[in-house]
Design an enzyme around this catalytic site. Structure first.
Site, mmCIF file in Angstrom:
data_model
loop_
_atom_site.group_PDB
_atom_site.id
_atom_site.type_symbol
_atom_site.label_atom_id
_atom_site.label_comp_id
_atom_site.label_asym_id
_atom_site.label_seq_id
_atom_site.Cartn_x
_atom_site.Cartn_y
_atom_site.Cartn_z
ATOM 1 N N SER A 1 0.830 -1.215 0.000
ATOM 2 C CA SER A 1 0.000 0.000 0.000
ATOM 3 C C SER A 1 0.863 1.262 0.000
ATOM 4 O O SER A 1 2.008 1.243 0.450
ATOM 5 C CB SER A 1 -0.906 0.021 1.228
ATOM 6 O OG SER A 1 -1.659 -1.165 1.289
HETATM 7 N N1 SAM Z 1 -0.475 -4.385 4.303
HETATM 8 C C1 SAM Z 1 0.278 -4.941 3.222
HETATM 9 C C2 SAM Z 1 1.642 -4.329 3.111
HETATM 10 O O1 SAM Z 1 1.959 -3.418 3.869
HETATM 11 O O2 SAM Z 1 2.396 -4.794 2.239
HETATM 12 C C3 SAM Z 1 -0.450 -4.840 1.918
HETATM 13 C C4 SAM Z 1 -1.587 -5.717 1.853
HETATM 14 S S1 SAM Z 1 -2.141 -6.088 0.241
HETATM 15 C C5 SAM Z 1 -2.965 -4.615 -0.233
HETATM 16 C C6 SAM Z 1 -3.455 -7.219 0.711
HETATM 17 C C7 SAM Z 1 -2.943 -8.513 1.275
HETATM 18 O O3 SAM Z 1 -4.048 -9.235 1.807
HETATM 19 C C8 SAM Z 1 -2.303 -9.414 0.229
HETATM 20 O O4 SAM Z 1 -1.029 -9.819 0.647
HETATM 21 C C9 SAM Z 1 -3.256 -10.606 0.150
HETATM 22 O O5 SAM Z 1 -2.623 -11.820 -0.166
HETATM 23 C C10 SAM Z 1 -3.860 -10.612 1.535
HETATM 24 N N2 SAM Z 1 -5.161 -11.278 1.622
HETATM 25 C C11 SAM Z 1 -6.175 -11.256 0.733
HETATM 26 N N3 SAM Z 1 -7.212 -11.969 1.179
HETATM 27 C C12 SAM Z 1 -6.849 -12.462 2.392
HETATM 28 C C13 SAM Z 1 -7.497 -13.281 3.354
HETATM 29 N N4 SAM Z 1 -8.719 -13.750 3.156
HETATM 30 N N5 SAM Z 1 -6.807 -13.580 4.482
HETATM 31 C C14 SAM Z 1 -5.539 -13.116 4.694
HETATM 32 N N6 SAM Z 1 -4.885 -12.340 3.807
HETATM 33 C C15 SAM Z 1 -5.530 -12.014 2.678
#
Ligand code: SAM
Length: 204
Positions: free
Chosen positions: A50
Site C-alpha cells: 500500500s
Molecule cells: N499491508 C500490506 C503491506 O503493507 O504490504 C499490503 C496488503 S495487500 C494490499 C493485501 C494482502 O491481503 C495481500 O497480501 C493478500 O494476499 C492478503 N489477503 C487477501 N485476502 C486475504 C485473506 N482472506 N486472508 C488473509 N490475507 C488475505
C-alpha cells in the site's frame, strides 16, 4: 514525510515510526527507486504494497496505544505490520499467500521486531484463540464488515476496513464496538485489492 502531511496524518508517533521504517526493505528490487514515492507497488501474486499515505491514515485511525493487542488481516510485504509493531503490545497477522508471509517474516527478523505473531490462512476467519482484539486492521477490501472479525473485537475496540469488494474504489470504514453494538464511520475513499474469500478455488 510530505505525503503523510498532505494526507492529514498528524499523530507524531505514527509519523516517527514511518520515518524510521525503511520501505525499500519491503519493495521488490525492480521498484527500489520508487520505495519512498507515495505510490502502491506490486509485490507478486497479484498483490500490492500500500502507498505510505494510506498506511499512515489507517494506522492513525486505529488510535493505538502500547497496551493494545492488534489483529492484521493481509500481511502482504509486512510493511504495515512493521509500522504497527512499535505502536502496540502485540500484532497477530494473517496472510493468505504463504510465500509472501515467508518474505515478511524475514523482514521482521531483519528489523528485530519481536512482538509479531504470524499465521498463513484466511484472515476473514480471524484468530479465535487469541480473541478478543483491541484493534483490527484489514488491508484488503471486503464486501461488507466481516462478521467473524467484528465478533472478535473487544468492547471499546476499533476495526479499520476498506469496504467495496470488486469495486473500482472502496470506502475506508472505522468500526467501533460499543456496549450497544457496532458504530461505523466513513473515513476516506481508497483503492484496495479484494480479500480472497475462504472458498476461492484458485489462488497461488
Ligand atoms: N499491508 C500490506 C503491506 O503493507 O504490504 C499490503 C496488503 S495487500 C494490499 C493485501 C494482502 O491481503 C495481500 O497480501 C493478500 O494476499 C492478503 N489477503 C487477501 N485476502 C486475504 C485473506 N482472506 N486472508 C488473509 N490475507 C488475505
Amino acid at each position: 514525510m510530505l505525503a503523510l502531511r498532505r494526507a492529514g496524518v498528524t499523530n507524531r508517533y505514527v509519523v516517527s515510526v514511518m520515518e524510521r521504517t525503511p520501505r525499500e526493505l519491503f519493495t521488490p528490487v525492480a521498484f527500489k527507486d520508487s520505495a519512498y514515492d507515495d505510490v502502491t507497488l506490486p509485490i507478486g501474486h497479484h498483490q500490492t504494497l500500500s502507498q505510505p499515505a494510506v498506511v499512515g491514515m489507517m494506522t492513525e485511525a486505529l488510535e493505538l496505544t502500547d497496551r493494545m493487542k492488534v489483529l492484521e488481516v493481509g500481511t502482504g510485504s509486512g510493511y504495515q505490520t512493521s509500522i504497527l509493531s512499535p505502536l502496540c503490545r502485540r500484532v497477530y497477522t494473517i496472510e493468505r499467500h504463504q510465500p509472501l508471509l515467508a518474505e515478511a517474516e524475514k523482514r521482521f527478523e531483519q528489523l528485530r521486531l519481536r512482538n509479531i505473531t504470524t499465521k498463513a490462512g484466511d484472515g476473514t476467519l480471524g484468530w479465535e484463540i487469541q480473541a478478543p482484539f483491541d484493534r483490527i486492521i484489514v488491508t484488503a477490501a471486503a464486501a461488507d464488515i466481516p462478521p467473524i472479525l467484528a465478533g472478535q473485537l473487544s468492547v471499546g475496540g476499533i476495526m479499520v476496513v476498506p469496504i467495496g469488494y470488486n469495486a473500482e474504489f472502496n470506502t475506508m470504514l472505522r468500526v467501533r464496538r460499543t456496549e450497544k453494538g457496532l458504530e461505523t464511520e466513513e473515513l476516506h475513499g481508497v483503492r484496495f485489492v479484494p480479500l480472497i474469500p475462504e472458498d476461492a478455488a484458485a489462488f497461488a
